[in-house]
Enzyme design. Structure first.
Site, PDB file in Angstrom:
ATOM      1  N   GLU A   1     -23.729 125.002  21.660  1.00  0.00           N
ATOM      2  CA  GLU A   1     -23.265 126.181  20.918  1.00  0.00           C
ATOM      3  C   GLU A   1     -24.230 127.348  21.126  1.00  0.00           C
ATOM      4  O   GLU A   1     -23.811 128.487  21.303  1.00  0.00           O
ATOM      5  CB  GLU A   1     -23.205 125.866  19.419  1.00  0.00           C
ATOM      6  CG  GLU A   1     -21.978 125.130  18.990  1.00  0.00           C
ATOM      7  CD  GLU A   1     -20.900 126.090  18.527  1.00  0.00           C
ATOM      8  OE1 GLU A   1     -20.272 126.701  19.406  1.00  0.00           O
ATOM      9  OE2 GLU A   1     -20.709 126.217  17.319  1.00  0.00           O
TER      10      GLU A   1
ATOM     11  N   THR B   1     -17.636 134.847  16.865  1.00  0.00           N
ATOM     12  CA  THR B   1     -18.676 134.699  15.836  1.00  0.00           C
ATOM     13  C   THR B   1     -19.825 135.676  16.083  1.00  0.00           C
ATOM     14  O   THR B   1     -20.398 136.248  15.151  1.00  0.00           O
ATOM     15  CB  THR B   1     -19.203 133.252  15.835  1.00  0.00           C
ATOM     16  OG1 THR B   1     -18.089 132.387  15.613  1.00  0.00           O
ATOM     17  CG2 THR B   1     -20.232 133.022  14.756  1.00  0.00           C
TER      18      THR B   1
END
Ligand code: HSE
Length: 310
Positions: free
Chosen positions: A131, A182
């Protein structure tokens, strides 16, 4: 020796209101499915299909599933030679931990293929590493529930993962037809927060964790209020305040942004009128000029090995 493995990893809802970066919940659907087969040499992605698949990098160095898998190999001091096929069920940039689901599935699949015995915590680290590489920051609040399932509290640095079983509930998700990476949702966050907002969030988050332990869904839902991230991000989602209000007026116990958005979710008792809440949320998004998909789900399990072949 395992030669082929298929792993499914769930979508997740991060933050859940006041638990910014510290709460995550696995949901029963949708999920990403990663299939990995041993190959002669190197790591290759042969196929990516499903929702938003055209946006997912095919370069193994930039794809969260393969980056997580290669990290697992590194942690095991092993060589990974494998071909990956990825089926996206979780829409990218939709607020439900899409890259985290692929990363979790990739990490677990590689561990199975390499006969490894990494712990769940190590698999979370590998997925979070991916991530970090792919999405710009480690989001434990997506990858830890994707691996552990249920409701997870992420405490401290280095993080400790506290898994709890959430009370039975229905979750209505409204996912608007917009994308919100995000990274963008983090750019608008305040550098400093007011003491009273930090105190309010700490109190509500603590009450939510207590509500999970007590099985008190009403308390859980009514404390799903964030004074820090949501107010700073709401302008990025057309109709956000109205969608939340519509959910509550239609009978939801609580409603909040899912992760950094753009999805919004609401929680209800299992027997409450979830279709009406879904309709109200959909209409509120439409009134703001945005189409949206709604679906009804519930808390879910963590990553699952669906198939394993010698
Ligand atoms: N907790 C993260 C954020 C979302 O709100 O930025 C993780 O997907």
């Amino acid at each position: 020796m395992t030669s082929r493995v298929v792993v499914s990893a769930p979508a997740t809802i991060a933050n859940l209101g006041p638990g910014f970066d510290i709460f995550g919940l696995a949901i029963a659907e949708p999920a990403d499915v990663v299939e990995v087969s041993s190959a002669a040499e190197g790591v290759r992605i042969s196929d990516i299909s499903g929702v938003g698949s055209e946006k997912i990098p095919r370069d193994p160095a930039r794809n969260s599933a393969t980056v997580a898998a290669m990290r697992v190999a590194e942690m095991l001091d092993a060589t990974l030679s494998a071909e990956f096929s990825i089926r996206k069920g979780v829409k990218p940039n939709g607020g439900l931990g899409s890259s985290g689901a692929s990363a979790a599935a990739g990490a677990v699949a590689a561990n199975e293929l390499l006969g490894g015995e990494l712990t769940k915590e190590q698999l979370i680290e590998a997925a979070a590493f991916a991530e970090g590489e792919v999405a710009g920051a480690k989001h434990y609040d997506n990858v830890s529930p994707a691996i552990l399932g249920g409701f997870v509290v992420i405490a401290g640095d280095p993080p400790k993962f506290v898994k709890l079983s959430p009370p039975e509930m229905k979750i209505v998700v409204a996912q608007p037809d917009i994308e919100l990476p995000t990274r963008k949702g983090r750019q608008v966050l305040p550098e400093r927060v007011k003491l009273r907002d930090a105190v309010a969030n700490a109190g509500r988050a603590s009450a939510m964790a207590a509500a999970v332990s007590k099985g008190d869904l009403k308390l859980f839902g009514e404390q799903m209020i964030d004074s820090i991230a949501e107010p700073a991000r709401s302008h990025l989602i057309p109709g956000f305040a109205e969608v939340k209000r519509a959910a509550l007026e239609a009978g939801a116990l609580g409603a909040a942004m899912a992760g950094a958005g753009p999805a919004v979710f609401a929680v209800l008792e299992p027997e409450e009128p979830h279709e009406e809440v879904a309709k109200a949320m959909r209409e509120a998004f439409e009134e703001a000029g945005v189409g949206c998909k709604t679906f009804i789900t519930s808390p879910g399990r963590g990553v699952e090995v669906v198939l394993k072949e010698e």
